[in-house]
Scaffold this motif. Structure first.
Motif, PDB file in Angstrom:
ATOM      1  N   GLU A  12       0.849  -1.195   0.000  1.00 41.58           N
ATOM      2  CA  GLU A  12       0.000   0.000   0.000  1.00 41.58           C
ATOM      3  C   GLU A  12       0.878   1.234   0.000  1.00 41.58           C
ATOM      4  OE1 GLU A  12      -2.631   0.081   3.307  1.00 41.58           O
ATOM      5  OE2 GLU A  12      -3.523  -1.870   2.854  1.00 41.58           O
ATOM      6  N   TYR A  13       0.417   2.247  -0.730  1.00 44.12           N
ATOM      7  CA  TYR A  13       1.040   3.573  -0.614  1.00 44.12           C
ATOM      8  C   TYR A  13      -0.002   4.497  -0.053  1.00 44.12           C
ATOM      9  CZ  TYR A  13       5.049   2.330  -3.542  1.00 44.12           C
ATOM     10  OH  TYR A  13       6.181   1.781  -4.046  1.00 44.12           O
ATOM     11  N   GLY A  14       0.190   4.882   1.194  1.00 49.26           N
ATOM     12  CA  GLY A  14      -0.738   5.826   1.810  1.00 49.26           C
ATOM     13  C   GLY A  14      -2.193   5.467   1.586  1.00 49.26           C
ATOM     14  N   THR A  17      -3.961   0.516  -2.308  1.00 46.13           N
ATOM     15  CA  THR A  17      -3.299  -0.769  -2.492  1.00 46.13           C
ATOM     16  C   THR A  17      -2.864  -0.869  -3.947  1.00 46.13           C
ATOM     17  OG1 THR A  17      -4.777  -1.657  -0.848  1.00 46.13           O
ATOM     18  CG2 THR A  17      -3.553  -3.239  -2.169  1.00 46.13           C
ATOM     19  N   VAL A  18      -1.580  -1.056  -4.166  1.00 42.08           N
ATOM     20  CA  VAL A  18      -1.107  -1.156  -5.544  1.00 42.08           C
ATOM     21  C   VAL A  18      -0.730  -2.590  -5.910  1.00 42.08           C
ATOM     22  CG1 VAL A  18      -0.391   1.239  -5.657  1.00 42.08           C
ATOM     23  CG2 VAL A  18       1.245  -0.478  -4.956  1.00 42.08           C
ATOM     24  N   VAL A  19      -0.485  -3.435  -4.903  1.00 43.03           N
ATOM     25  CA  VAL A  19      -0.269  -4.871  -5.161  1.00 43.03           C
ATOM     26  C   VAL A  19      -1.013  -5.619  -4.076  1.00 43.03           C
ATOM     27  CG1 VAL A  19       1.407  -6.753  -5.263  1.00 43.03           C
ATOM     28  CG2 VAL A  19       2.037  -4.511  -6.145  1.00 43.03           C
ATOM     29  N   GLY A  36       1.579  -6.709 -17.977  1.00 39.77           N
ATOM     30  CA  GLY A  36       0.375  -5.982 -17.601  1.00 39.77           C
ATOM     31  C   GLY A  36       0.492  -4.550 -18.051  1.00 39.77           C
ATOM     32  N   PRO A  37      -0.622  -3.828 -18.060  1.00 37.07           N
ATOM     33  CA  PRO A  37      -0.571  -2.440 -18.507  1.00 37.07           C
ATOM     34  C   PRO A  37       0.212  -1.592 -17.515  1.00 37.07           C
ATOM     35  CG  PRO A  37      -2.721  -2.939 -17.589  1.00 37.07           C
ATOM     36  CD  PRO A  37      -1.967  -4.220 -17.638  1.00 37.07           C
ATOM     37  N   SER A  38       0.606  -0.417 -17.964  1.00 35.50           N
ATOM     38  CA  SER A  38       1.375   0.482 -17.121  1.00 35.50           C
ATOM     39  C   SER A  38       0.577   0.837 -15.867  1.00 35.50           C
ATOM     40  CB  SER A  38       1.697   1.725 -17.942  1.00 35.50           C
ATOM     41  OG  SER A  38       2.226   2.698 -17.124  1.00 35.50           O
ATOM     42  N   GLY A  39       1.250   0.808 -14.716  1.00 31.47           N
ATOM     43  CA  GLY A  39       0.584   1.168 -13.469  1.00 31.47           C
ATOM     44  C   GLY A  39      -0.083   0.006 -12.760  1.00 31.47           C
ATOM     45  N   CYS A  40       0.122  -1.211 -13.242  1.00 33.58           N
ATOM     46  CA  CYS A  40      -0.579  -2.337 -12.628  1.00 33.58           C
ATOM     47  C   CYS A  40       0.202  -2.940 -11.472  1.00 33.58           C
ATOM     48  CB  CYS A  40      -0.894  -3.404 -13.668  1.00 33.58           C
ATOM     49  SG  CYS A  40       0.561  -4.310 -14.196  1.00 33.58           S
ATOM     50  N   GLY A  41       1.393  -2.412 -11.179  1.00 34.38           N
ATOM     51  CA  GLY A  41       2.115  -2.885 -10.005  1.00 34.38           C
ATOM     52  C   GLY A  41       3.280  -3.815 -10.304  1.00 34.38           C
ATOM     53  N   LYS A  42       3.688  -3.928 -11.559  1.00 31.40           N
ATOM     54  CA  LYS A  42       4.793  -4.819 -11.909  1.00 31.40           C
ATOM     55  C   LYS A  42       6.098  -4.349 -11.275  1.00 31.40           C
ATOM     56  CE  LYS A  42       4.424  -3.801 -16.284  1.00 31.40           C
ATOM     57  NZ  LYS A  42       3.356  -2.805 -16.406  1.00 31.40           N
ATOM     58  N   THR A  43       6.400  -3.060 -11.499  1.00 39.36           N
ATOM     59  CA  THR A  43       7.648  -2.527 -10.970  1.00 39.36           C
ATOM     60  C   THR A  43       7.668  -2.626  -9.454  1.00 39.36           C
ATOM     61  OG1 THR A  43       7.882  -1.037 -12.832  1.00 39.36           O
ATOM     62  CG2 THR A  43       9.069  -0.459 -10.839  1.00 39.36           C
ATOM     63  N   THR A  44       6.553  -2.284  -8.838  1.00 37.71           N
ATOM     64  CA  THR A  44       6.470  -2.326  -7.375  1.00 37.71           C
ATOM     65  C   THR A  44       6.795  -3.731  -6.871  1.00 37.71           C
ATOM     66  OG1 THR A  44       4.782  -0.626  -7.497  1.00 37.71           O
ATOM     67  CG2 THR A  44       5.004  -1.791  -5.414  1.00 37.71           C
ATOM     68  N   THR A  45       6.222  -4.739  -7.507  1.00 41.79           N
ATOM     69  CA  THR A  45       6.486  -6.109  -7.075  1.00 41.79           C
ATOM     70  C   THR A  45       7.967  -6.449  -7.233  1.00 41.79           C
ATOM     71  OG1 THR A  45       4.290  -6.630  -7.916  1.00 41.79           O
ATOM     72  CG2 THR A  45       5.703  -8.479  -7.340  1.00 41.79           C
TER      73      THR A  45
HETATM   74  N1  LIG Z   1       6.378   5.644  -4.309  1.00 44.41           N
HETATM   75  C1  LIG Z   1       5.079   5.582  -4.658  1.00 44.41           C
HETATM   76  N2  LIG Z   1       4.140   6.296  -3.971  1.00 44.41           N
HETATM   77  C2  LIG Z   1       2.844   6.236  -4.304  1.00 44.41           C
HETATM   78  N3  LIG Z   1       2.363   5.515  -5.314  1.00 44.41           N
HETATM   79  C3  LIG Z   1       3.221   4.789  -6.045  1.00 44.41           C
HETATM   80  C4  LIG Z   1       4.622   4.795  -5.762  1.00 44.41           C
HETATM   81  N4  LIG Z   1       5.236   3.978  -6.647  1.00 44.41           N
HETATM   82  C5  LIG Z   1       4.269   3.498  -7.451  1.00 44.41           C
HETATM   83  N5  LIG Z   1       3.056   3.977  -7.086  1.00 44.41           N
HETATM   84  C6  LIG Z   1       1.780   3.646  -7.720  1.00 44.41           C
HETATM   85  O1  LIG Z   1       1.642   2.260  -7.718  1.00 44.41           O
HETATM   86  C7  LIG Z   1       1.027   1.828  -8.913  1.00 44.41           C
HETATM   87  C8  LIG Z   1       1.852   0.746  -9.567  1.00 44.41           C
HETATM   88  O2  LIG Z   1       3.041   1.314 -10.041  1.00 44.41           O
HETATM   89  P1  LIG Z   1       4.156   0.466 -10.779  1.00 44.41           P
HETATM   90  O3  LIG Z   1       4.490  -0.713  -9.966  1.00 44.41           O
HETATM   91  O4  LIG Z   1       5.269   1.382 -11.098  1.00 44.41           O
HETATM   92  O5  LIG Z   1       3.417   0.034 -12.102  1.00 44.41           O
HETATM   93  P2  LIG Z   1       4.017  -0.633 -13.420  1.00 44.41           P
HETATM   94  O6  LIG Z   1       5.446  -0.885 -13.215  1.00 44.41           O
HETATM   95  O7  LIG Z   1       3.212  -1.860 -13.589  1.00 44.41           O
HETATM   96  O8  LIG Z   1       3.759   0.321 -14.509  1.00 44.41           O
HETATM   97  C9  LIG Z   1       0.844   3.042  -9.790  1.00 44.41           C
HETATM   98  O9  LIG Z   1      -0.505   3.441  -9.713  1.00 44.41           O
HETATM   99  C10 LIG Z   1       1.739   4.066  -9.164  1.00 44.41           C
HETATM  100  O10 LIG Z   1       1.175   5.345  -9.311  1.00 44.41           O
END
Ligand SMILES: Nc1ncnc2c1ncn2[C@@H]1O[C@H](COP(=O)(O)OP(=O)(O)O)[C@@H](O)[C@H]1O
Ligand SMILES: [Mg+2]
Lengths: 353, 300, 260
Positions: A12-14, A17-19, A36-45
């Motif tokens: 979660e970011y504040g 829930t992103v993942v 997955g599409p941009s913003g779906c949480g791949k990078t975060t994972t």
């Molecule tokens: N440091 C952060 N603070 C708040 N929200 C974030 C942060 N990093 C990513 N997000 C949000 O988390 C979601 C997933 O991001 P991300 O994992 O980068 O997606 P992807 O890599 O699939 O494009 C996005 O909606 C993004 O805005």
């Protein structure tokens, strides 16, 4: 044997829930893509695996060892960034040797490994150049060598090819795959490009809005999408509203035009609203052998796409795309003509409304 | 002048050989005439004068020889260089720490923009009013001196002087560190987050990241900007004149006196003194430009 | 950034803020003490009533306005022409515009006085020389500002488009180019303004009335009035840079770093 294991990961970011509920077992030496599409949480994972982000809940283990709370510089997980992230003040050789230098290995050992890596990425001649003197593709290869020189347990690649030209992209992705196979290293590859994921992965994890939609081999994900999202996102797809006519036979009706489907209508009732989905390449012009799903269509437009010719047609009131392979002897219909088209029962997918 | 050589050499290239001669270069003539008349010609007067015998107007190295033989003029160069070194290194370090704190130090975002605004103003607030501001602050009867005295500490009992070398250094710092902040900020911005992450990923601690990546990347920019500060302080005149009333032996102050009435008693010597300054400035600006180019290659 | 880092960040910031504000605060407090025992704006009042502040300030204003006008007249056409027709001069022109950086103000005025105080150019007493000198001093800022503005608009295409629509040279320059680089010119103008208003050396040695030399003179004569002048001068610098940030919306960094 499971090498990398993510259990119930969520982030979660504040408050957002992103993942969530992310569960994945990756075998030793497996090449898994997150698609997955941009913003779906791949990078975060991926960044949670690397240790740059802490999961809100869940655990990550490598070889059975819990690394969830270990600092990124203690993990020995290799990361490749989209924008290469080579150190601009170091030569190619210094970049590659950086990890070993940090780990205080001997000069001789560093030199030997650097040479081995340079040979692996075919950049022996560029050992003493600086990153700004290299092309994007070369820089990304150096980044790969730099990550591999540390002998990481897992290799993480975050859209490593998206900053490159189309040609280089295709070439480098097979290079990456070849090197990964040769070294037998477990790899996670993030991409939003379905063709990329399909072409190099052992398995694909399709993600949407922070959740796993489907995990499977490229063959499975493409041919047997579990959800409408996967069907839509992986490959191109024609979809249309329809309803169940005969659940047992798999008979469906789209504005009165009937389609037969080989799959999944048994748990539905007559009159249920569903979507049918057919991939463009599954259509063909009707010939005598084909019995199922022969329908009349109006040819609306024909677009030449190189190896593929895309024909836009109208069945009833719904527009469909049909792809056929290009060849010089292809006899294309006239625009406005009425032609019979067909697709097999297996080609008709049934998705929830 | 070198400039005009460049112009002459370039002029024929204005048009390809085939087409007829073009008069387009006439468009920049007013600019070059203006620059020649009011910048290049007066400057070359000094350069030429420094190689001329005052009486006979013949070519000579005598002026520079005299310069090197005059202990007080050598001292003036040395003091100018010393104050420039101290304030460029001191102001450079302080300015860098400030800029880094504001940009990467985890401070609230508005601190950064406020700092930039302050620095824009402070780096331009110099000369007479600056000198006066420090007089009201730190002179024996100054406001801060008063506060310190009230707290039982009189800096003037501990060797402090506003009107000498160290006092002037403190005043110079007022325009030195803000200039550092302004010039170094883009370089700090250029440090990419991925470099830190890549370093960590390869096993580096924060210190090792600093030692092997961030610091070497910023070093050319830091050095280059410090050289710029050096030049900034080396050429300063008004602040020192207003603060010390000309009592400090800086090259600029000596040239100022020479200009008012030939205090050196030798016009050629004055020219040589001034030419020497330009040489130092050219070296400084060249050094800055080269190091800046290096930084741009790395941080782009 | 770790906790220790944050503490250090605050430490340096506070030190910087003190360095920045203490001299200003001291000057301001001092300027209010013209009447013994009470805080008043008497010193500011005195400036207008009993001193030649207004006269000298007005002179500086006039110098500044002329400098800006001359600067625009010389540098806008040059920068435009270099971008449009004679790019081969770019290096040479830029080199010349940066020369004032390597020639310290005192050396520059030294050269001016020596060159223009005897025939064939006996103009050392003419205000024109002062304005020309100010124009040279502000050249690096003015030219760079204008050139940046021209780079942002595509001069070549704009000009060709205008020509293809039948516009003449005046129309192109005054109706198309100038309005499009208005912000850049304003930016350069305010920088020049700040430079001229704070400049000491040129006016002093070319013996012309101006704000900064007058202040230096007043320091010898009075106590509180120069403090008031310093405050005004500071407000002026702040005002100029504030306006630059406002018109440029913070996109262009303002720095002068000259005339110290
Ligand atoms: N440091 C952060 N603070 C708040 N929200 C974030 C942060 N990093 C990513 N997000 C949000 O988390 C979601 C997933 O991001 P991300 O994992 O980068 O997606 P992807 O890599 O699939 O494009 C996005 O909606 C993004 O805005
Ligand atoms: Mg991403």
């Amino acid at each position: 044997m499971t090498h990398l294991k993510l259990t119930n990961i969520s982030k979660e970011y504040g408050g957002t829930t992103v993942v969530q509920d992310f569960n994945l077992d990756v075998e030793q030496g497996e090449f898994v893509s997150f698609l997955g599409p941009s913003g779906c949480g791949k990078t975060t994972t991926l960044r949670m695996v690397a240790g740059f982000e802490k999961p809100t809940s869940g655990t990550i283990t490598i070889n059975g060892q819990d690394i969830t709370n270990i600092a990124p510089n203690q993990r020995n997980v290799g990361m490749i960034f989209q924008a290469y992230a080579l150190f601009p003040n170091m030569t190619v050789a210094q970049n590659i040797g950086f990890g070993m230098q940090i780990h205080k290995e001997s000069k001789g050992a560093i030199k030997e490994r650097v040479n081995e890596m340079l040979a692996l990425i075919n950049l022996e001649k560029h050992a003493n150049k600086y990153p700004f003197q290299l092309s994007g593709g070369q820089q990304q290869r150096v980044a790969l060598a730099r990550a591999l020189a540390n002998r990481p347990q897992v290799l993480l690649l975050d859209e490593p090819l998206s900053a490159l030209d189309a040609k280089i992209r295709v070439q480098l992705r097979s290079e990456i795959r070849a090197i990964q196979k040769k070294m037998g290293i477990t790899a996670i590859f993030v991409t939003h490009d379905q063709e990329e994921a399909l072409s190099i992965s052992d398995r694909i994890v399709v993600m949407y809005e922070g959740r796993i939609e489907q995990v499977g081999t490229p063959f499975e994900v493409y041919n047997f999408p579990n959800t409408r999202f996967v069907a839509n996102f992986v490959g191109s797809l024609n979809t249309a509203d329809a309803e169940v006519v005969d659940p047992v036979k798999g008979l469906l009706s789209m504005d009165g035009i009937h389609f037969e489907s080989a799959e999944g209508t048994k748990d539905r009732k007559k009159g249920d609203k569903i979507k049918i989905a057919i991939r463009p390449e599954r259509f063909g012009f009707a010939s005598e052998q084909k019995k199922a799903n022969v329908v009349d269509s109006t040819i609306e437009n024909i677009t030449f796409l190189g190896s593929v010719v895309r024909i836009q047609l109208k069945i009833g009131n719904t527009k469909f795309n049909m792809d056929t392979f290009n060849n010089p002897f292809l006899e294309l219909p006239k625009i406005g003509a009425i032609e019979q088209v067909t697709c097999s029962r297996e080609a008709v997918l049934v998705l929830d409304e | 002048m070198a400039t005009f050589d460049v112009v002459k050499r370039d002029a024929p290239k204005a048009r390809p050989a085939l087409s007829k001669f073009s008069w387009a270069w006439l468009g920049v003539l007013p600019f070059f005439l203006f620059a020649f008349m009011f910048l290049i010609y007066p400057s070359s007067t000094i350069a030429l004068g420094s190689f001329q015998d005052t009486k006979t107007h013949t070519f000579t190295f005598q002026n520079f020889a005299h310069l090197l033989q005059s202990p007080s003029l050598i001292a003036s160069y040395w003091i100018s260089i010393k104050i420039s070194l101290i304030t460029s290194i001191g102001g450079g370090i302080f300015g860098f720490l400030l800029a880094y704190s504001a940009i990467r130090g985890g401070l609230p975002r508005f601190m950064r923009s406020s700092l930039m605004t302050f620095c824009g103003v402070a780096s331009n607030f110099a000369g007479v009013p600056l000198a006066f501001a420090f007089i009201t602050l730190l002179s024996p009867s100054g406001v801060l001196t008063g506060w310190l005295k009230a707290m039982g500490y009189n800096p003037y009992f501990h060797g402090f002087q506003l009107y000498n070398f160290w006092g002037l250094s403190i005043v110079y710092m007022y325009f030195q560190f803000p200039l550092m902040v302004l010039v170094i900020a883009p370089a700090i911005d250029g440090l990419r987050k991925e470099w830190l992450e890549a370093a960590e990923n390869l096993g580096a601690s924060s210190f090792q990241y600093w030692r092997y990546v961030a610091f070497p990347i910023l070093l050319p920019a830091i050095l280059g900007t410090m050289i710029l500060l050096f030049g900034n302080s080396f050429g300063a005149f008004a602040t020192a004149q207003a603060l010390t009333g000309g009592a400090i032996n800086l090259v600029t102050i000596v040239i100022g006196s020479q200009l008012r009435g030939d205090v050196l008693g030798d016009a050629g010597l004055g020219y040589a003194l001034a030419s020497g300054m330009v040489v130092v400035m050219v070296i400084a600006i060249t050094g800055y430009t080269l190091l800046q180019r290096q930084t741009e290659r790395w941080l782009r | 950034m770790k906790r220790g880092g944050l503490v250090w960040s605050w430490f340096w910031m506070i030190l910087g803020i003190l360095y920045f504000f203490l001299p200003l605060l001291a000057t301001f407090l001092f300027s209010l003490r013209a009447i013994k025992g009470v805080l008043s704006f008497k010193a500011y009042q005195n400036l207008f009533v009993t001193t030649d502040f207004v006269t000298n300030f007005s002179y500086s204003l006039v110098w500044a306005i002329f400098t800006i006008v001359v600067g625009i007249l010389i540098f806008v056409p040059t920068a435009y022409w270099v971008r449009l027709r004679v790019p081969q001069f770019r290096t040479a022109v830029e080199f010349v515009t940066l020369l004032p950086f390597v020639i310290p103000g005192i050396v520059f005025v030294f050269g001016l006085v020596r060159t223009f105080s005897h025939p064939p150019f006996l103009i050392v007493n003419s205000p024109a020389l002062l304005i020309a000198a100010y124009t040279v001093l502000s050249m690096p800022y003015m030219y760079r500002s204008i050139d940046t503005g021209l780079r942002a608009i595509d001069v070549q295409t704009l000009t060709e488009a205008a020509q293809s629509l039948g516009a003449g040279w005046e129309t192109i320059l005054f109706r198309i180019i100038l309005p499009n680089i208005r912000v850049a010119i304003l930016n350069g103008a305010f920088l020049s303004f700040a430079i001229v208003m704070g400049e000491y050396i040129l006016a002093q040695y070319l013996a012309k009335p101006a704000f900064a030399p007058y202040m230096a003179y007043l320091i010898q004569q009075k106590a509180y009035e120069p403090a008031a002048l310093a405050v005004i001068s500071f407000a002026l610098t702040w005002g100029c840079l504030g306006i630059i940030q406002l018109v440029g919306r913070g996109s262009q960094q303002a720095q002068i770093a000259g005339g110290h």
